[in-house]
Structure formats: structure tokens, C-alpha cells
Design an enzyme around this catalytic site. Structure first.
Site: not given
Ligand code: AMP
Length: 144
Positions: A37-38, A106, A100-101
Site C-alpha cells: 500500500d503506498i 483487496h 471501500q475506495e
Molecule cells: P480501500 O478501498 O478503502 O480498502 O483502500 C484502498 C487502499 O489502496 C488504501 O489503503 C490506499 O492507500 C491504497 N492505494 C490507493 N492507490 C494505490 C496504489 N496506486 N498503490 C498502492 N496502494 C494504493
């Protein structure tokens, strides 16, 4: 209750899987992929995703979910060793109402050290050199 939208193949994790966007990969097999995760909530915060398109827990094929869980266990053991963690937090959010974002399933795998709280979600972008070093160590532990 609203019905879930269809899987969007342009979501950022689908683009990472296709190699269109770089990531800090730590593991890959025929059905799953794992990367850092970045915006880690703790050092070694990893994401495990299925290669098959699935929005979240509500539409993933049971076999793919089982495989993601197996890979999450491998990543958890590697993360515990590499980061000398005392425990692991697993998280999976489904649909916006569930937190979820990014809409490709994942599983978050987060090494935890006793007494250290998680950083807020998706808040602080980690230094790329730090992520590269963490990915290298995790990757080595996962291929050992
Ligand atoms: P969620 O959908 O709420 O489980 O969160 C999405 C996760 O993806 C968050 O923890 C972000 O920090 C992570 N994230 C978003 N874009 C990227 C990326 N390009 N590479 C790695 N992690 C990411």
C-alpha cells in the site's frame, strides 16, 4: 438497498495488474498478486488481490477468495518476520458504505507492533525508497 455497479476494468488495481501503473510488488502466482500500500497504515502494509476481476466480497468467486486468503496468510507470516511484528491486522472493505475506495477486491495485511496505533487510512504517502526497501525484504521472505 442498492445493487452494486458492475466491475470497472479501469480501476487502479486492475491497471496495476495489467502493468499500466507501477507498484511495489511482493508476490505473484497464477491467481493472486500482492504489493505494498503506498499510504501504509504501518510498515509492511500489503494488499493481496485476485487476478480475476472481482469488485469485492460480494461478487468474488469463492475459490478466488479462498486463494486470496491463502496468499494473505503467507504475506502475514512474512510481514511478521520481516517487521518483527507482534501481530497482524487483516482488513477487507466492500462497497463505499463498507469503507471501500478501490473497487477491485483487496485484503489489507498489516504487521502490528504492540502499542503502536495504525496511522489513519490512505493519509500519508510513504517515501518511495522506504517502500522499495520494504518490498525487497518482503519479497525475499516470500520467495524463501
Ligand atoms: P480501500 O478501498 O478503502 O480498502 O483502500 C484502498 C487502499 O489502496 C488504501 O489503503 C490506499 O492507500 C491504497 N492505494 C490507493 N492507490 C494505490 C496504489 N496506486 N498503490 C498502492 N496502494 C494504493
Amino acid at each position: 438497498m442498492t445493487s452494486a455497479p458492475a466491475y470497472d476494468p479501469q480501476n487502479i488495481f486492475a491497471r496495476i495488474l495489467r502493468g499500466e501503473i507501477p507498484c511495489f510488488k511482493i508476490y505473484e502466482d497464477e491467481r493472486a498478486f500482492a504489493f505494498l500500500d503506498i499510504m501504509p497504515r504501518a510498515p509492511g502494509h500489503a494488499l493481496v488481490i485476485p487476478k480475476a476481476p472481482a469488485r469485492n466480497i460480494l461478487d468474488i468467486a469463492p475459490d478466488d477468495l479462498a486463494h486470496v486468503a491463502q496468499v494473505a496468510q503467507k504475506v502475514a507470516k512474512a510481514g511478521k518476520a520481516v517487521f518483527r511484528a507482534d501481530g497482524i491486522t487483516l482488513m477487507q472493505f466492500s462497497e463505499a458504505a463498507g469503507g471501500q475506495e478501490v473497487f477491485h477486491l483487496h485484503m489489507h495485511v498489516i504487521p502490528r507492533v504492540a502499542g503502536v496505533p495504525l496511522k489513519p487510512a490512505a493519509s500519508i504517502k510513504e517515501d518511495m525508497a522506504v517502500l522499495a526497501e520494504h518490498a525487497e525484504r518482503l519479497s525475499a521472505a516470500l520467495s524463501a
